[in-house]
Structure formats: C-alpha cells, structure tokens
Scaffold this motif. Structure first.
Motif, mmCIF file in Angstrom:
data_model
loop_
_atom_site.group_PDB
_atom_site.id
_atom_site.type_symbol
_atom_site.label_atom_id
_atom_site.label_comp_id
_atom_site.label_asym_id
_atom_site.label_seq_id
_atom_site.Cartn_x
_atom_site.Cartn_y
_atom_site.Cartn_z
ATOM 1 N N THR A 117 0.824 -1.213 0.000
ATOM 2 C CA THR A 117 0.000 0.000 0.000
ATOM 3 C C THR A 117 0.851 1.253 0.000
ATOM 4 O OG1 THR A 117 -1.734 -1.186 1.188
ATOM 5 C CG2 THR A 117 -1.828 1.222 1.229
ATOM 6 N N PHE A 118 1.920 1.215 0.809
ATOM 7 C CA PHE A 118 2.807 2.380 0.886
ATOM 8 C C PHE A 118 3.507 2.638 -0.447
ATOM 9 C CE2 PHE A 118 7.137 3.971 1.583
ATOM 10 C CZ PHE A 118 6.847 5.214 2.136
ATOM 11 N N LEU A 119 3.986 1.570 -1.083
ATOM 12 C CA LEU A 119 4.748 1.725 -2.321
ATOM 13 C C LEU A 119 3.879 2.060 -3.527
ATOM 14 C CD1 LEU A 119 7.359 -1.175 -1.949
ATOM 15 C CD2 LEU A 119 7.683 1.255 -1.528
ATOM 16 N N THR A 120 2.581 1.909 -3.389
ATOM 17 C CA THR A 120 1.695 2.212 -4.525
ATOM 18 C C THR A 120 0.876 3.490 -4.299
ATOM 19 O OG1 THR A 120 0.021 0.737 -3.565
ATOM 20 C CG2 THR A 120 1.502 -0.192 -5.240
ATOM 21 N N ARG A 121 1.215 4.246 -3.294
ATOM 22 C CA ARG A 121 0.496 5.491 -3.042
ATOM 23 C C ARG A 121 0.786 6.511 -4.141
ATOM 24 N NH1 ARG A 121 1.210 6.597 3.488
ATOM 25 N NH2 ARG A 121 -0.242 4.981 4.191
ATOM 26 N N LYS A 122 -0.221 7.371 -4.378
ATOM 27 C CA LYS A 122 -0.068 8.404 -5.409
ATOM 28 C C LYS A 122 -0.502 9.737 -4.829
ATOM 29 C CE LYS A 122 -1.080 5.089 -9.069
ATOM 30 N NZ LYS A 122 -1.293 3.973 -8.130
ATOM 31 N N ALA A 123 0.034 10.796 -5.408
ATOM 32 C CA ALA A 123 -0.305 12.136 -4.921
ATOM 33 C C ALA A 123 -1.776 12.457 -5.162
ATOM 34 C CB ALA A 123 0.582 13.183 -5.599
ATOM 35 N N GLY A 124 -2.352 11.894 -6.181
ATOM 36 C CA GLY A 124 -3.756 12.136 -6.473
ATOM 37 C C GLY A 124 -4.125 11.530 -7.811
ATOM 38 N N GLY A 125 -5.382 11.133 -7.948
ATOM 39 C CA GLY A 125 -5.818 10.550 -9.202
ATOM 40 C C GLY A 125 -5.510 9.068 -9.274
ATOM 41 N N GLN A 126 -5.970 8.457 -10.365
ATOM 42 C CA GLN A 126 -5.779 7.030 -10.560
ATOM 43 C C GLN A 126 -4.404 6.692 -11.132
ATOM 44 O OE1 GLN A 126 -7.944 4.730 -9.575
ATOM 45 N NE2 GLN A 126 -9.283 6.377 -8.795
ATOM 46 N N ARG A 127 -3.819 7.630 -11.855
ATOM 47 C CA ARG A 127 -2.527 7.376 -12.498
ATOM 48 C C ARG A 127 -1.448 8.211 -11.834
ATOM 49 N NH1 ARG A 127 -3.077 7.808 -18.884
ATOM 50 N NH2 ARG A 127 -0.961 6.965 -18.616
ATOM 51 N N ALA A 128 -0.222 7.658 -11.824
ATOM 52 C CA ALA A 128 0.911 8.375 -11.232
ATOM 53 C C ALA A 128 1.319 9.534 -12.123
ATOM 54 C CB ALA A 128 2.085 7.425 -11.045
ATOM 55 N N ASN A 129 1.655 10.641 -11.502
ATOM 56 C CA ASN A 129 2.133 11.800 -12.245
ATOM 57 C C ASN A 129 3.636 11.960 -12.034
ATOM 58 O OD1 ASN A 129 2.408 12.902 -9.671
ATOM 59 N ND2 ASN A 129 0.420 13.940 -9.777
ATOM 60 N N TRP A 130 4.171 13.063 -12.562
ATOM 61 C CA TRP A 130 5.615 13.266 -12.492
ATOM 62 C C TRP A 130 6.103 13.427 -11.052
ATOM 63 C CZ3 TRP A 130 7.665 17.587 -10.244
ATOM 64 C CH2 TRP A 130 6.784 18.664 -10.007
ATOM 65 N N LEU A 131 5.247 13.949 -10.178
ATOM 66 C CA LEU A 131 5.633 14.125 -8.785
ATOM 67 C C LEU A 131 5.786 12.773 -8.079
ATOM 68 C CD1 LEU A 131 6.228 16.123 -6.534
ATOM 69 C CD2 LEU A 131 3.775 16.173 -6.001
ATOM 70 N N ASP A 132 4.906 11.827 -8.431
ATOM 71 C CA ASP A 132 5.026 10.481 -7.864
ATOM 72 C C ASP A 132 6.333 9.826 -8.293
ATOM 73 O OD1 ASP A 132 2.526 10.596 -6.596
ATOM 74 O OD2 ASP A 132 1.525 10.097 -8.487
ATOM 75 N N TYR A 133 6.648 9.929 -9.566
ATOM 76 C CA TYR A 133 7.906 9.329 -10.049
ATOM 77 C C TYR A 133 9.115 9.979 -9.385
ATOM 78 C CZ TYR A 133 5.142 7.045 -13.685
ATOM 79 O OH TYR A 133 4.230 6.266 -14.356
ATOM 80 N N LEU A 134 9.066 11.288 -9.226
ATOM 81 C CA LEU A 134 10.180 11.997 -8.598
ATOM 82 C C LEU A 134 10.333 11.574 -7.140
ATOM 83 C CD1 LEU A 134 12.381 14.162 -8.870
ATOM 84 C CD2 LEU A 134 10.672 15.860 -8.196
ATOM 85 N N THR A 135 9.206 11.405 -6.464
ATOM 86 C CA THR A 135 9.242 11.010 -5.046
ATOM 87 C C THR A 135 9.834 9.620 -4.878
ATOM 88 O OG1 THR A 135 7.305 12.369 -4.588
ATOM 89 C CG2 THR A 135 7.845 10.656 -2.989
ATOM 90 N N TYR A 136 9.369 8.665 -5.685
ATOM 91 C CA TYR A 136 9.882 7.301 -5.553
ATOM 92 C C TYR A 136 11.335 7.196 -6.013
ATOM 93 C CZ TYR A 136 5.286 5.553 -4.300
ATOM 94 O OH TYR A 136 4.117 5.315 -3.645
ATOM 95 N N ALA A 137 11.726 7.999 -6.967
ATOM 96 C CA ALA A 137 13.133 8.019 -7.371
ATOM 97 C C ALA A 137 14.010 8.538 -6.237
ATOM 98 C CB ALA A 137 13.312 8.879 -8.619
ATOM 99 N N TYR A 138 13.508 9.546 -5.546
ATOM 100 C CA TYR A 138 14.245 10.093 -4.405
ATOM 101 C C TYR A 138 14.362 9.053 -3.287
ATOM 102 C CZ TYR A 138 15.263 13.007 -0.338
ATOM 103 O OH TYR A 138 15.819 13.521 0.802
#
Length: 478
Positions: free
Chosen positions: A6-27
């Motif tokens: 659940t933690f690893l699949t969280r998203k900032a908002g919406g059904q699809r991941a946006n650029w902020l989600d990718y940046l966060t997980y990359a960090y």
C-alpha cells in the motif's frame, strides 16, 4: 506485506501516477541505495578470503578460482617445476587447517600413493620432513645432534662431521636430510597454488589446461605453464581467450575464528570485547538515564536562582568539540584510578548535555498540577520523580536510551583514552584496531567483526525507531 504494498503504490492524487510520484519514488530509491550499498559491500567483502582481499579482487561475490598445485623440486642440475593435478582440497589448503583438522588426516597413508618428485614436493608441503628425519636417525642409528643442527651457530656446527654422515647414506636419505638441513643441492621442495585456466594452445590451437600465478584482465598476454607437464616452457596466452572457473566460496571462518580466539596474529579475544561493550553500553545507559532525568526534572519543574544561566551553560557544552576536552578527560580518569578499567569508559560520559536538553524540554509539557496534587497527598519529591515524572516522560526516556546505546556502542575516543593499555578491558571498537598492525594486516577478520559490531545497534534502531521519532517529535510541546 500488504502495508508495504500500500505504501509503495500510493499516489499524490488521481488514478494514475504523475511526475511528482515518479520523482518522489526516485528520491526514496536513491536514498535507500545510498544507505544500503555500502553496507552490502561490507557484508560481501567480509565473506571473502584473505587471499582474495590481498589481491584486491573487485568481484562482487566471495568466490574463488579453481586452483592447481605447482611444485618446485631441486636437483643437482637445477630446479624442476611441474604440476600435481587432482589433489584434494585439504592438501591444497593445508596451511589454513587447524591442528585438530591436520591431526584428523592420515598423511602417511596419503603419501604412500606417490613417488619420485611428486613425493618430494608433497612431503615437504605437508610438513612430514622433520618426522621422517627422526625416523631415519633411529633406523640408521645416526647421531642425535642432527636434529639440533639447523639451530646451531656456525662455530658450533664446525665441531660436527656432517659430511661424514652424508657420505654414509644413500641418495634418497641424503635428499631427505638435506631438505631438513636446507643444504644444496637438495633444498626444501615448495608447493604453490596457481589458478587453473583453459585457453587455446599457442602451438596447436586445442583447448588446453594451464596454470597461471595471477590474472589481470588489463594485460594483453598472460604467462602460463602446461598443467599436463608436456614441457617446462612458459607460454604466453592471449588474455582475452582465457577461461576460468569460479565457485562461490564464502569464508565463514572470518566470523568464527576471532570469536573463539583462533585468529592468527591477533592478541585479543573478540568474545571478551563483545562482552565488555555490552557491559559498558548497559551500565552507562542506565546511569545516563538516571542522572539526565534528575537534572532535567530539576531544570523543568523547580524554580531557583541561576536556573536559566545553568541551563545555558549546559547547552553551551554542546558546542565544544569532544577533542578539546580529551586531555582533561584523560587526566581525570588517571587521577581517579579508573585508567585501564571499563569504569573509566562508563563514568566520564554518564551525564550528557543532549540528554538533559531532550528530557527537560519534554518534561516542560507535563502539567504542574499533577505534581502539586501529588505533593498535597504528602508524596515526597523522590516519589513525585519516580511515580509521576518518569512514567509520563517515558517516550523521551526511551528515545534517549536508544541514542545512548548507539553512542556507547560505537564510541572509540573514550575507550582509546581510558583503557588502551589494558587489552582485557577492550571494547569492540578497540578490538577492531587490533586486526591491522604494522607488520600484519587481517582485513578479512576486521571486515567480518565490523559486520558483527553493526548488528546490535542496527537492531536497536530498526525495531525501536518509533520511540525516537515519538520522543523527539513531542519534545517541547505544551
């Protein structure tokens, strides 16, 4: 597992991941790798053998090359260099076996299957020459001074007729005695391990087995010898055409030998060092919690003249580097007779300004009404401290306890000052220094014991980190 997913699949908002989600997980990924990669490198290198570390093998896993024995046997017309293939591993690793492991092998029975130059090389490698010489002296009724001859001075040797003894023996006995006494032309035979490789024969082009002393991929050509002893020539192999066989070979003795006191060239027992560190950590942590909590209680709940100034002085000590007070600490430890004792490590750091500050800020959040109510019920100041303040300040005390354990366990400067002259009182960090000396370096032991020393503090931090975050987050809240 579901919580992790659940933690690893969280998203900032919406059904699809946006650029902020990718940046966060990359960090997050980069942070995890930055922390774990050095520890993983340390763990893998701690399982490598001493020879693999000395050769600065950059391979990731603790592997070993398939080896073959190369022998050097002396003759009147020069040395003969040849290979003895298909030897068992206990023979190849004879120098690394313990006395008990050597005693369990029937060396005489093993040597009975060899003759000629193979026998000369193996009996010397397996340390059978001295016992064979003693048997020869008894069988031939030779003088007993032959056993002491290698340790005699030049003037003492002149009193004995060694040439007369040698002339009375046959060629095989002369060789045996000469190897024992290190006399020309029959000097002691030698057996060395070389890497077994396969490569096209420079002459025929057929895949052939060769023995090489070491392998460097940066070289264009590698010198080698034929394992089948077809000739004594040294050939040059194209490095790119060489094939080697590696096997996964973790050296677990890197961990066991220091713990049971069998580490060669190390004069400390790591089990004792581990026990000393446990005692220092536990006792020092208990004293730190007791003294710091009392001081914090006084500064948080009592009103007296100079209270603020006293608190500022305590905070000011946080800005003083520990190296500045090192000489003063050493003189205090020496003057009080604590030098060479673990108490010299425990007592000087029993009170810490960080702990006083942390607990004082937390205790300020405890309502004064509770203390006044206890006093109205005729509770003593000790009972107020023990029954009310300590239970309510438990999160901050737990956080300080965890930090104190980590500080004490990893401390090197204070033990170096207080107990460096007494090896029986060494802590883990001082023991790690013993694995590297001026003339002998035991990096494989030091890496392994470093991994062992990381385990307690890592477990404390991983399983009790919630107390650290809770205690520090609530510090100073009203």
């Amino acid at each position: 597992m579901n919580a992790v997913t659940t933690f690893l699949t969280r998203k900032a908002g919406g059904q699809r991941a946006n650029w902020l989600d990718y940046l966060t997980y990359a960090y997050l990924l980069s942070g995890v790798l930055l922390i774990l990669l050095p520890v993983a490198w340390l763990a893998l290198n701690s399982l490598k053998s001493s020879s693999q570390l000395e050769k600065q093998d950059l391979s990731l896993l603790p592997t070993s090359f398939e080896t073959v024995a190369r022998a050097t046997v002396s003759y009147p017309d020069g040395n003969q260099i040849f290979f003895i293939p298909d030897l068992p591993q206990w023979v190849l690793n004879w120098g690394d076996l313990s006395d008990d492991e050597r005693a369990a092998r029937d060396v005489s029975e093993f040597l009975s299957g060899f003759e000629g130059r193979d026998l000369y090389a193996l009996r010397s490698h397996l340390g059978q020459v001295p016992s064979l010489v003693r048997d020869l002296i008894e069988a031939k009724n030779l003088p007993e001074w032959i056993v002491r001859y290698p340790s005699m001075s030049a003037s003492a040797r002149g009193e004995y007729d060694l040439d007369g003894v040698l002339t009375s023996l046959n060629t095989e006995d002369v060789r045996l005695l000469s190897e024992y006494l290190n006399l020309e032309p029959y000097e002691p035979a030698r057996l060395a391990l070389q890497v077994l490789v396969t490569a096209p024969d420079p002459v025929t082009g057929v895949e052939t087995e060769f023995g090489i002393s070491n392998f460097k991929a940066t070289r264009d050509f590698t010198p080698a010898r034929y394992v089948n002893n077809r000739n004594d020539d040294v050939v040059r192999l194209d490095t790119a055409s060489i094939t080697m066989r590696r096997t996964l070979d973790p050296s677990w003795e890197n961990f066991t030998d220091p713990v049971i006191g069998r580490a060669f060239g190390v004069n400390v027992n790591f089990a004792t060092c581990f026990t000393n560190s446990v005692l220092v950590t536990v006792i020092a942590t208990v004293l730190t919690l007791l003294i710091n909590s009392m001081a914090a209680f006084a500064l948080a709940k009592y009103k007296f003249r100079g209270q603020v100034a006293f608190f500022i002085v305590i905070l000011a000590t946080l800005m003083v580097p520990p190296t500045i007070t090192l000489v003063g600490v050493f003189k205090a430890v020496y003057a009080t007779g604590l030098s060479g004792s673990i108490w010299g490590v425990i007592i000087p750091g029993a009170a810490t300004p960080t702990g006083v500050f942390l607990l004082r800020q937390y205790m300020l959040s405890i309502p004064d009404e509770l203390i006044e109510a206890a006093r109205m019920d005729a509770a003593s100041e000790w009972k107020v401290y023990w029954r009310i303040i300590l239970p309510l300040a438990l999160p901050a005390i737990a956080a300080l306890a965890i930090l104190s354990v980590i500080w004490r366990w990893n401390d090197l400067i204070l033990p170096l000052v207080a107990i460096a002259t007494t090896k029986e009182a060494y802590t883990i960090q001082l023991c790690l220094l013993e694995f590297r000396g001026e003339h002998l370096s035991q990096e494989h032991y030091r890496l392994a014991m470093t991994m062992v020393s990381l385990v307690p503090s890592t477990l404390v931090f991983v399983f009790l980190q919630k107390y650290i975050t809770t205690g520090i987050a609530n510090t100073g809240l009203k």
